[in-house]
Scaffold this motif. Structure first.
Motif, PDB file in Angstrom:
ATOM      1  N   UNK A  21      63.371 -22.997  44.378  1.00  0.00           N
ATOM      2  CA  UNK A  21      63.863 -23.787  45.498  1.00  0.00           C
ATOM      3  C   UNK A  21      65.044 -23.068  46.064  1.00  0.00           C
ATOM      4  N   UNK A  22      65.931 -22.240  44.914  1.00  0.00           N
ATOM      5  CA  UNK A  22      67.133 -21.729  45.210  1.00  0.00           C
ATOM      6  C   UNK A  22      67.174 -20.469  44.619  1.00  0.00           C
ATOM      7  N   UNK A  23      67.555 -19.581  45.446  1.00  0.00           N
ATOM      8  CA  UNK A  23      67.755 -18.240  44.935  1.00  0.00           C
ATOM      9  C   UNK A  23      69.254 -17.702  45.323  1.00  0.00           C
ATOM     10  N   UNK A  24      69.918 -17.182  44.411  1.00  0.00           N
ATOM     11  CA  UNK A  24      71.247 -16.418  44.458  1.00  0.00           C
ATOM     12  C   UNK A  24      71.183 -14.989  44.134  1.00  0.00           C
ATOM     13  N   UNK A  25      71.162 -14.253  45.195  1.00  0.00           N
ATOM     14  CA  UNK A  25      71.263 -12.811  45.226  1.00  0.00           C
ATOM     15  C   UNK A  25      72.557 -12.176  45.208  1.00  0.00           C
ATOM     16  N   UNK A  26      73.042 -11.711  44.181  1.00  0.00           N
ATOM     17  CA  UNK A  26      74.157 -11.090  43.965  1.00  0.00           C
ATOM     18  C   UNK A  26      74.476  -9.813  43.949  1.00  0.00           C
ATOM     19  N   UNK A  27      73.348  -8.944  44.074  1.00  0.00           N
ATOM     20  CA  UNK A  27      73.377  -7.426  44.387  1.00  0.00           C
ATOM     21  C   UNK A  27      72.122  -7.080  44.782  1.00  0.00           C
TER      22      UNK A  27
END
Length: 59
Positions: A21-27
């Protein structure tokens, strides 16, 4: 836990997760965008903090 050296979809399936449900793309969003979107559930949320080139990398 998933092995980040393997395809995301394969690793999620291995641990029984069909979508997130959630994605954090940091790089490296450009490199992983399509796999992240494929893993994202409908109406899911994507957050990113890097600075990919404007939309030249998505499908």
């Amino acid at each position: 836990m998933i092995d980040h050296s393997k395809p995301l979809a394969d690793e999620l399936a291995r641990i029984g997760i069909t979508s997130v449900t959630h994605v954090a793309s940091l790089t490296n969003t450009e490199q992983h965008f399509n796999a992240l979107i494929d893993a994202l559930a409908p109406q899911g949320k994507l957050a990113l903090i890097d600075d990919p080139r404007p939309w030249t990398w998505c499908r």
